[in-house]
Design a protein around this motif. Structure first.
Motif, PDB file in Angstrom:
ATOM      1  N   ILE A 166       2.547   2.509   2.273  1.00 42.52           N
ATOM      2  CA  ILE A 166       2.594   1.077   1.946  1.00 42.52           C
ATOM      3  C   ILE A 166       2.830   0.257   3.215  1.00 42.52           C
ATOM      4  CG2 ILE A 166       4.013  -0.711   0.820  1.00 42.52           C
ATOM      5  CD1 ILE A 166       4.436   1.293  -1.495  1.00 42.52           C
ATOM      6  N   GLU A 167       3.755   0.740   4.060  1.00 38.68           N
ATOM      7  CA  GLU A 167       4.080   0.043   5.309  1.00 38.68           C
ATOM      8  C   GLU A 167       2.850  -0.076   6.206  1.00 38.68           C
ATOM      9  OE1 GLU A 167       7.085   0.845   9.023  1.00 38.68           O
ATOM     10  OE2 GLU A 167       7.803   1.415   7.017  1.00 38.68           O
ATOM     11  N   LEU A 168       2.073   1.021   6.312  1.00 39.11           N
ATOM     12  CA  LEU A 168       0.850   1.005   7.128  1.00 39.11           C
ATOM     13  C   LEU A 168      -0.159   0.008   6.572  1.00 39.11           C
ATOM     14  CD1 LEU A 168      -1.172   2.041   9.239  1.00 39.11           C
ATOM     15  CD2 LEU A 168      -1.715   3.939   7.670  1.00 39.11           C
ATOM     16  N   ILE A 169      -0.367   0.047   5.257  1.00 37.76           N
ATOM     17  CA  ILE A 169      -1.358  -0.844   4.646  1.00 37.76           C
ATOM     18  C   ILE A 169      -0.945  -2.306   4.792  1.00 37.76           C
ATOM     19  CG2 ILE A 169      -2.416  -1.530   2.443  1.00 37.76           C
ATOM     20  CD1 ILE A 169      -2.391   1.490   1.714  1.00 37.76           C
ATOM     21  N   GLU A 170       0.343  -2.587   4.658  1.00 39.60           N
ATOM     22  CA  GLU A 170       0.823  -3.969   4.848  1.00 39.60           C
ATOM     23  C   GLU A 170       0.564  -4.452   6.276  1.00 39.60           C
ATOM     24  OE1 GLU A 170       1.486  -6.022   2.728  1.00 39.60           O
ATOM     25  OE2 GLU A 170       2.688  -5.263   1.066  1.00 39.60           O
ATOM     26  N   GLU A 171       0.719  -3.538   7.244  1.00 38.40           N
ATOM     27  CA  GLU A 171       0.419  -3.893   8.641  1.00 38.40           C
ATOM     28  C   GLU A 171      -1.053  -4.280   8.783  1.00 38.40           C
ATOM     29  OE1 GLU A 171       1.483  -0.836  11.428  1.00 38.40           O
ATOM     30  OE2 GLU A 171       3.550  -0.721  10.696  1.00 38.40           O
ATOM     31  N   LEU A 172      -1.919  -3.497   8.144  1.00 35.91           N
ATOM     32  CA  LEU A 172      -3.361  -3.773   8.218  1.00 35.91           C
ATOM     33  C   LEU A 172      -3.705  -5.062   7.471  1.00 35.91           C
ATOM     34  CD1 LEU A 172      -4.829  -0.165   7.710  1.00 35.91           C
ATOM     35  CD2 LEU A 172      -4.267  -1.340   9.833  1.00 35.91           C
ATOM     36  N   ASN A 173      -3.014  -5.302   6.359  1.00 38.19           N
ATOM     37  CA  ASN A 173      -3.227  -6.550   5.607  1.00 38.19           C
ATOM     38  C   ASN A 173      -2.991  -7.774   6.484  1.00 38.19           C
ATOM     39  OD1 ASN A 173      -3.834  -5.277   3.171  1.00 38.19           O
ATOM     40  ND2 ASN A 173      -1.762  -5.460   2.340  1.00 38.19           N
ATOM     41  N   HIS A 174      -1.978  -7.676   7.371  1.00 40.01           N
ATOM     42  CA  HIS A 174      -1.580  -8.833   8.182  1.00 40.01           C
ATOM     43  C   HIS A 174      -2.208  -8.834   9.573  1.00 40.01           C
ATOM     44  CE1 HIS A 174       1.710  -8.695   5.108  1.00 40.01           C
ATOM     45  NE2 HIS A 174       1.445  -9.984   5.114  1.00 40.01           N
ATOM     46  N   ASP A 175      -3.006  -7.815   9.877  1.00 43.93           N
ATOM     47  CA  ASP A 175      -3.672  -7.724  11.186  1.00 43.93           C
ATOM     48  C   ASP A 175      -4.979  -8.514  11.131  1.00 43.93           C
ATOM     49  OD1 ASP A 175      -5.015  -7.053  13.503  1.00 43.93           O
ATOM     50  OD2 ASP A 175      -4.426  -4.939  13.457  1.00 43.93           O
ATOM     51  N   ILE A 233      -0.560   2.007  -4.298  1.00 41.47           N
ATOM     52  CA  ILE A 233      -1.395   1.835  -3.106  1.00 41.47           C
ATOM     53  C   ILE A 233      -2.558   0.885  -3.384  1.00 41.47           C
ATOM     54  CG2 ILE A 233      -2.861   3.007  -1.412  1.00 41.47           C
ATOM     55  CD1 ILE A 233       0.229   3.519  -1.185  1.00 41.47           C
ATOM     56  N   THR A 234      -3.221   1.070  -4.542  1.00 41.30           N
ATOM     57  CA  THR A 234      -4.361   0.200  -4.870  1.00 41.30           C
ATOM     58  C   THR A 234      -3.924  -1.261  -5.017  1.00 41.30           C
ATOM     59  OG1 THR A 234      -4.145   0.628  -7.245  1.00 41.30           O
ATOM     60  CG2 THR A 234      -5.644   2.037  -6.044  1.00 41.30           C
ATOM     61  N   ASN A 235      -2.694  -1.458  -5.471  1.00 50.66           N
ATOM     62  CA  ASN A 235      -2.185  -2.820  -5.619  1.00 50.66           C
ATOM     63  C   ASN A 235      -1.670  -3.402  -4.307  1.00 50.66           C
ATOM     64  OD1 ASN A 235      -2.016  -3.902  -8.598  1.00 50.66           O
ATOM     65  ND2 ASN A 235      -1.659  -1.709  -8.720  1.00 50.66           N
ATOM     66  N   THR A 236      -1.449  -2.531  -3.307  1.00 53.39           N
ATOM     67  CA  THR A 236      -0.918  -2.991  -2.024  1.00 53.39           C
ATOM     68  C   THR A 236      -2.015  -3.548  -1.119  1.00 53.39           C
ATOM     69  OG1 THR A 236       0.877  -1.363  -2.143  1.00 53.39           O
ATOM     70  CG2 THR A 236       0.391  -2.276   0.026  1.00 53.39           C
ATOM     71  N   ILE A 237      -3.205  -2.941  -1.191  1.00 56.00           N
ATOM     72  CA  ILE A 237      -4.311  -3.410  -0.340  1.00 56.00           C
ATOM     73  C   ILE A 237      -4.632  -4.863  -0.676  1.00 56.00           C
ATOM     74  CG2 ILE A 237      -6.747  -3.085   0.245  1.00 56.00           C
ATOM     75  CD1 ILE A 237      -6.413  -0.141  -0.446  1.00 56.00           C
ATOM     76  N   SER A 238      -4.746  -5.687   0.349  1.00 58.29           N
ATOM     77  CA  SER A 238      -5.105  -7.088   0.123  1.00 58.29           C
ATOM     78  C   SER A 238      -6.471  -7.176  -0.545  1.00 58.29           C
ATOM     79  CB  SER A 238      -5.142  -7.840   1.457  1.00 58.29           C
ATOM     80  OG  SER A 238      -5.787  -9.093   1.293  1.00 58.29           O
ATOM     81  N   PRO A 239      -6.583  -7.925  -1.646  1.00 55.06           N
ATOM     82  CA  PRO A 239      -7.893  -8.089  -2.294  1.00 55.06           C
ATOM     83  C   PRO A 239      -8.957  -8.658  -1.349  1.00 55.06           C
ATOM     84  CG  PRO A 239      -6.143  -8.925  -3.705  1.00 55.06           C
ATOM     85  CD  PRO A 239      -5.514  -8.621  -2.375  1.00 55.06           C
TER      86      PRO A 239
END
Length: 281
Positions: A78-87, A108-114
């Motif tokens: 989740i932490e990695l995906i959030e980093e990518l969401n904000h990159d 995980i599917t809900n964490t990825i930015s739409p």
């Protein structure tokens, strides 16, 4: 002899449009960039990753691979995906599935930015398709099947289309896309009774069971249009679709090969959605 619906010409047309879009984005100082998240060393994932990177390089799409140990926990992912969401340098995110069993895939599917969900994992993006909004991201395989049908001018309005798959990855979103084209859609699956009678009465049959050469001539007629989405290994260890291609080629109207059919369009769809994500940033 059936008309063979080859996927490479469809993919090339999509790539042509992408190339134009990438050039326009370049003038604005934007470079489409795909962030690939891979857990572990699964040979299938690595092979797919190499194929994606090769295609991206040809088109001018940048890739960044984030390889993590397959024992990573849900919180760390989740932490990695959030980093990518904000990159802001990452246009789209692709997480290779299936995830290890200890990972909570729903979270995980809900964490990825739409807005970066180029593989259409997020429920919000799937919801749009079920509401008839096809302007955003879509699951790549059903969209690839639709692009093949459109490229070869196969009429769908008022036609009976059977989809042999009921998953959220292929069957259900594909049914929604077909309904938008005013097709009359029947969803079948491995437990459907009298399946051969249903497919025989269809104008178009899309198969995605994942059983090599399962469908023989008893499932089709001389007017059948077959879109084969299934990919598996046959008894000889060769890549095969769900239909017995060699047997059916002289007997039906139109058919996609495996390999060289829908699968060859799928990667182009994925990359076109990376470009779309970049345009929307």
């Amino acid at each position: 002899m059936a008309e063979v619906l080859k996927g490479n010409v469809v993919a090339n047309k999509i790539k042509e449009k992408m190339t134009e879009d990438i050039e326009q984005l370049g003038k604005l100082g934007k470079i489409p960039t795909l962030g690939i998240v891979r857990l572990g060393q699964n040979p299938g994932d690595i092979s797919y990753e190499k194929s994606i990177i090769k295609n991206c390089d040809k088109l001018g799409i940048e890739t960044k691979v984030f390889e993590k140990d397959e024992n990573i926990n849900t919180e760390e992912l989740i932490e990695l995906i959030e980093e990518l969401n904000h990159d802001n340098n990452i246009s789209g995110i692709l997480v290779f599935r299936p995830l290890p069993k200890h990972i909570d895939e729903e979270i995980i599917t809900n964490t990825i930015s739409p807005l970066k969900d180029v593989d259409c994992m997020h429920p919000l993006n799937l919801e749009k398709i079920f509401e008839g909004d096809l302007s955003g991201f879509a699951p790549c395989t059903p969209k690839a099947a639709m692009e093949v049908l459109k490229y070869y001018d196969i009429p769908l309005e008022g036609k009976n289309v059977v989809v042999v798959n009921r998953s959220m990855v292929v069957g259900k979103p594909l049914a929604m896309m077909l309904l938008e084209e005013n097709a009359t859609v029947t969803i079948c699956h491995s437990r459907t009774q009298n399946l051969n009678e249903i497919t025989n009465n269809a104008d178009v049959v899309v198969v995605a069971l994942g059983r090599a050469k399962f469908f023989d001539e008893s499932y089709f007629n001389e007017k059948s249009v077959i879109i084969d989405v299934g990919v598996s290994l046959d008894e000889d260890g060769k890549l095969s679709g769900d239909v017995d291609y060699d047997k059916l080629l002289p007997l039906v109207d139109k058919i996609t090969p495996v390999p060289g059919g829908v699968g060859s369009v799928t990667t182009s769809i994925l990359l076109s959605q990376v470009v779309l994500a970049c345009k929307n940033m």
